[in-house]
Design an enzyme around this catalytic site. Sequence first.
Site, PDB file in Angstrom:
ATOM      1  N   TYR A 142       0.818  -1.217   0.000  1.00 14.65           N
ATOM      2  CA  TYR A 142       0.000   0.000   0.000  1.00 14.65           C
ATOM      3  C   TYR A 142       0.850   1.265   0.000  1.00 14.65           C
ATOM      4  CZ  TYR A 142      -3.962  -3.058   1.173  1.00 14.65           C
ATOM      5  OH  TYR A 142      -4.922  -4.037   1.162  1.00 14.65           O
ATOM      6  N   LYS A 188       3.898 -15.394   1.634  1.00 12.70           N
ATOM      7  CA  LYS A 188       3.807 -16.081   0.340  1.00 12.70           C
ATOM      8  C   LYS A 188       5.254 -16.346  -0.103  1.00 12.70           C
ATOM      9  CE  LYS A 188       1.252 -17.549  -3.117  1.00 12.70           C
ATOM     10  NZ  LYS A 188       0.424 -18.751  -3.016  1.00 12.70           N
ATOM     11  N   ASP A 220      -2.625 -18.204   1.029  1.00 13.54           N
ATOM     12  CA  ASP A 220      -3.808 -18.841   0.432  1.00 13.54           C
ATOM     13  C   ASP A 220      -4.311 -19.964   1.331  1.00 13.54           C
ATOM     14  OD1 ASP A 220      -1.314 -19.854  -0.205  1.00 13.54           O
ATOM     15  OD2 ASP A 220      -1.827 -20.453  -2.243  1.00 13.54           O
ATOM     16  N   ASP A 244      -4.924  -7.222   5.843  1.00 15.88           N
ATOM     17  CA  ASP A 244      -6.164  -6.507   5.543  1.00 15.88           C
ATOM     18  C   ASP A 244      -7.263  -7.529   5.236  1.00 15.88           C
ATOM     19  OD1 ASP A 244      -7.932  -4.545   4.904  1.00 15.88           O
ATOM     20  OD2 ASP A 244      -6.916  -3.831   3.112  1.00 15.88           O
ATOM     21  N   ASP A 248     -10.280  -9.147   8.089  1.00 18.72           N
ATOM     22  CA  ASP A 248     -11.724  -9.048   7.808  1.00 18.72           C
ATOM     23  C   ASP A 248     -12.366 -10.433   7.820  1.00 18.72           C
ATOM     24  OD1 ASP A 248     -11.748  -6.329   7.578  1.00 18.72           O
ATOM     25  OD2 ASP A 248     -12.806  -6.311   5.656  1.00 18.72           O
TER      26      ASP A 248
END
Length: 355
Positions: A142, A188, A220, A244, A248
């Site tokens: 970001y 990852k 994943d 992020d 959630d």
Amino acid sequence: MKNYNITLIKGDGIGPEIIDEAVKVLDAVASSCDFDFSYDEALMGGIAYDMTGDPLPQETINKSLNSDAVLFGAIGGPKWDNLPREKRPESGLLRFRKELGVYANLRPAVVYQELINASSLKPEIIKDVDIMVVRELIGGIYFGEPKGRTEEKGWNTMVYTRSEIMRIAHQAFRIAQQREKRVCSVDKANVLDVSQLWRDTVIEVSAEYPDVELTHMYVDNAAMQLVLNPRQFDVMLTGNIFGDILSDEASMLCGSIGLLPSASVGEKIGVYEPIHGSAPDIAGQGVANPIATIASASMMLRYALGEIEAADKVDSAIKKVLKEGYRTGDLAQFDAKEVCSTNEIGSIIANYLDR
Ligand code: NAD
């Protein structure tokens, strides 16, 4: 008597309503635990833009940095959606986090036994879930450079430095020491160089915490495991974009968005806020659920002020009130004995602190 100086940022929409209830509970717990609060209000978001032309006035940054902690409601709403990007309430919030250096976002996902039917997952899967997601907040893709776009191409860059990874990893291990002493680091590393650095650095930091078990999981797989067997997690440590998404996902295991608190902490100051937004659709009606904000105030007591007994009292009052069947409208269909307004449920929680 100890006095804590708290900056209150009520913001927009339901922000003022929910902050008022958190303050009510904070004052009640302070008087029963023998300390005191002074509050200083500061502007942010749409209301700040309307009053000053800037969604994040410098005065708000200064007040926040000079206080013991910040309690934050929510910002934004349709009224400000068409402003230029830098004037929008959400830009003020991103800038605020960067200015305060709050690099760690802590999001507990705790399933209240009393609301086990509010989750979209089966009760036997989510029973006793208690996860803390520790997300890096001011680095990663970001913020990475270069970034840009042309007509044909868009690009962002995921960058982490060793020191950025080290400070968030230390945070996760310290939190795990106060919990079940397990950290699962999510990356990852099978594909991304930045994730390989992440993994190597987390392993290096873990040597300082021999009492904490460290495991690694690809992002994943972590997304899948969270809905398959969420009880396996204690602390999940991860970077900005993965965190992020996963935070959630984890928080939605627990039912209503109106229940979930968060803390954003750094070396200077912590910001404590519900995970939901300003809910313009219900603002001003007295129906918002203030529990996420009251639970955020409890995180503030625990992590910023070290008032553990007070934090325990608030958490246990929330549980007792839910157990007794008091609900705001968002949870009315889940075993409600009485449906309460925002103000009523805040008062009931304050009254249950010493029960
Ligand atoms: P939202 O979280 O505000 O609302 C989503 C839904 O959940 C709505 O139906 C709302 O009524 C309900 N809801 C949210 N909080 C609730 C509560 N405490 N009690 C009962 N119901 C509740 O998300 P949104 O509608 O996507 O966004 C509204 C505005 O909030 C936007 O301007 C957005 O940018 C902003 N926003 C701000 C923050 C923040 O301040 N940290 C976070 C997310 C969104």
